[in-house]
Design a protein around this motif. Sequence first.
Motif, short mmCIF file in Angstrom:
data_model
loop_
_atom_site.label_atom_id
_atom_site.label_comp_id
_atom_site.label_asym_id
_atom_site.label_seq_id
_atom_site.Cartn_x
_atom_site.Cartn_y
_atom_site.Cartn_z
N ALA A 80 65.59 52.21 34.83
CA ALA A 80 64.74 53.27 34.28
C ALA A 80 63.93 52.75 33.10
CB ALA A 80 65.60 54.46 33.84
N SER A 81 64.55 51.97 32.25
CA SER A 81 63.85 51.40 31.10
C SER A 81 62.69 50.51 31.55
CB SER A 81 64.83 50.60 30.23
OG SER A 81 64.18 50.06 29.10
N ARG A 82 62.93 49.70 32.56
CA ARG A 82 61.86 48.82 33.09
C ARG A 82 60.72 49.64 33.68
NH1 ARG A 82 59.95 45.19 32.16
NH2 ARG A 82 59.58 44.23 34.16
N HIS A 83 61.06 50.74 34.35
CA HIS A 83 60.01 51.60 34.92
C HIS A 83 59.17 52.24 33.82
CE1 HIS A 83 61.48 50.93 38.89
NE2 HIS A 83 62.54 51.70 38.80
N ILE A 84 59.83 52.67 32.76
CA ILE A 84 59.10 53.27 31.63
C ILE A 84 58.20 52.22 30.99
CG2 ILE A 84 59.38 54.30 29.34
CD1 ILE A 84 62.12 55.42 30.53
N GLU A 85 58.71 51.03 30.83
CA GLU A 85 57.90 49.95 30.25
C GLU A 85 56.70 49.64 31.14
OE1 GLU A 85 56.47 45.93 29.62
OE2 GLU A 85 57.67 46.51 31.36
N ARG A 86 56.89 49.72 32.44
CA ARG A 86 55.79 49.46 33.39
C ARG A 86 54.73 50.55 33.29
NH1 ARG A 86 52.22 46.61 34.86
NH2 ARG A 86 51.49 46.75 36.99
N ILE A 87 55.13 51.79 33.09
CA ILE A 87 54.17 52.88 32.89
C ILE A 87 53.30 52.59 31.67
CG2 ILE A 87 53.95 55.32 32.23
CD1 ILE A 87 56.39 55.84 34.11
N ALA A 88 53.94 52.12 30.60
CA ALA A 88 53.19 51.76 29.38
C ALA A 88 52.22 50.61 29.66
CB ALA A 88 54.15 51.41 28.26
N ASP A 89 52.66 49.64 30.46
CA ASP A 89 51.76 48.54 30.84
C ASP A 89 50.55 49.05 31.60
OD1 ASP A 89 53.38 46.59 29.67
OD2 ASP A 89 54.31 46.00 31.57
N LEU A 90 50.77 49.98 32.50
CA LEU A 90 49.66 50.54 33.27
C LEU A 90 48.71 51.34 32.39
CD1 LEU A 90 51.63 51.53 36.47
CD2 LEU A 90 49.98 49.66 36.24
N ALA A 91 49.25 52.05 31.40
CA ALA A 91 48.40 52.76 30.44
C ALA A 91 47.54 51.76 29.68
CB ALA A 91 49.24 53.60 29.49
N THR A 92 48.14 50.63 29.32
CA THR A 92 47.40 49.57 28.62
C THR A 92 46.29 49.02 29.51
OG1 THR A 92 49.33 49.02 27.29
CG2 THR A 92 47.64 47.32 27.49
N ASN A 93 46.57 48.83 30.79
CA ASN A 93 45.54 48.35 31.71
C ASN A 93 44.37 49.33 31.79
OD1 ASN A 93 47.98 47.05 34.09
ND2 ASN A 93 47.04 46.04 32.33
N ILE A 94 44.66 50.61 31.83
CA ILE A 94 43.60 51.62 31.85
C ILE A 94 42.80 51.56 30.55
CG2 ILE A 94 43.08 54.09 31.91
CD1 ILE A 94 45.63 54.37 33.71
N ALA A 95 43.48 51.38 29.42
CA ALA A 95 42.80 51.27 28.13
C ALA A 95 41.84 50.08 28.14
CB ALA A 95 43.82 51.15 27.00
N GLU A 96 42.29 48.97 28.69
CA GLU A 96 41.42 47.78 28.78
C GLU A 96 40.19 48.09 29.64
OE1 GLU A 96 45.07 44.53 28.46
OE2 GLU A 96 44.38 45.21 30.43
N ASP A 97 40.41 48.84 30.71
CA ASP A 97 39.29 49.21 31.58
C ASP A 97 38.32 50.14 30.87
OD1 ASP A 97 40.35 47.67 33.62
OD2 ASP A 97 41.27 49.37 34.67
N VAL A 98 38.83 51.06 30.06
CA VAL A 98 37.96 51.96 29.29
C VAL A 98 37.06 51.14 28.37
CG1 VAL A 98 37.90 53.73 27.47
CG2 VAL A 98 39.44 53.99 29.44
N PHE A 128 78.44 57.65 29.90
CA PHE A 128 77.64 56.46 29.57
C PHE A 128 76.75 56.74 28.37
CE2 PHE A 128 73.92 53.71 29.90
CZ PHE A 128 74.52 52.47 30.04
N PRO A 129 76.85 55.91 27.34
CA PRO A 129 76.04 56.13 26.13
C PRO A 129 74.61 55.59 26.28
CG PRO A 129 77.49 54.25 25.81
CD PRO A 129 77.78 54.80 27.19
N ILE A 130 73.71 56.44 26.71
CA ILE A 130 72.32 56.03 26.89
C ILE A 130 71.75 55.64 25.52
CG2 ILE A 130 70.01 56.80 27.56
CD1 ILE A 130 71.44 58.59 29.64
N PRO A 131 71.18 54.44 25.42
CA PRO A 131 70.65 54.00 24.13
C PRO A 131 69.60 54.97 23.57
CG PRO A 131 70.75 52.16 25.66
CD PRO A 131 71.05 53.40 26.45
N ARG A 132 69.73 55.31 22.29
CA ARG A 132 68.81 56.24 21.64
C ARG A 132 67.37 55.76 21.71
NH1 ARG A 132 66.50 56.09 17.75
NH2 ARG A 132 67.08 55.57 15.70
N ARG A 133 67.20 54.45 21.67
CA ARG A 133 65.85 53.87 21.74
C ARG A 133 65.12 54.28 23.02
NH1 ARG A 133 65.17 49.11 18.43
NH2 ARG A 133 67.14 48.47 17.56
N LEU A 134 65.89 54.57 24.07
CA LEU A 134 65.26 54.94 25.34
C LEU A 134 64.48 56.24 25.19
CD1 LEU A 134 64.90 54.04 28.26
CD2 LEU A 134 66.92 55.38 28.84
#
Length: 131
Positions: A93-111, A20-26
């Motif tokens: 997996a891509s959606r989970h990675i994107e969700r991690i980034a969303d959570l990092a953004t939420n923490i940034a907003e809290d900071v 399976f050719p995993i997209p390089r963007r991942l």
Amino acid sequence: ADLACNIAERAVSMHCYPGFPIPRRLTDMVRESTLMVRTVLDAFVNSDVGLAKQVILTDDSIDENNRQIIEDIKVIMTGESAYIDAGLHCFSASRHIERIADLATNIAEDVIYLVDGEIVRHQHNVYSTRR
């Protein structure tokens, strides 16, 4: 941790599809999301609003990568039906990675709120024009 476990489970499942050719963007998205998490933790520990704003600005790039990865996966699955299961694992997996980034953004907003008392949720465009 739950999202990391989910990603690990997807990776184990992908082992059954070595062709399976995993997209390089991942790979790029993983690096960028990892950097976001490290940066937002530094922002939190050091009460650094500037770092928090950097994290917020990165989120759009992650979202765009996720959209493109999903399109790439659809093309792969359409072209080779044997890769549908692998494509779904990769999509997840891509959606989970994107969700991690969303959570990092939420923490940034809290900071930003903790340090400046400013509520920045849903106002990210303000930072992209202030660079």
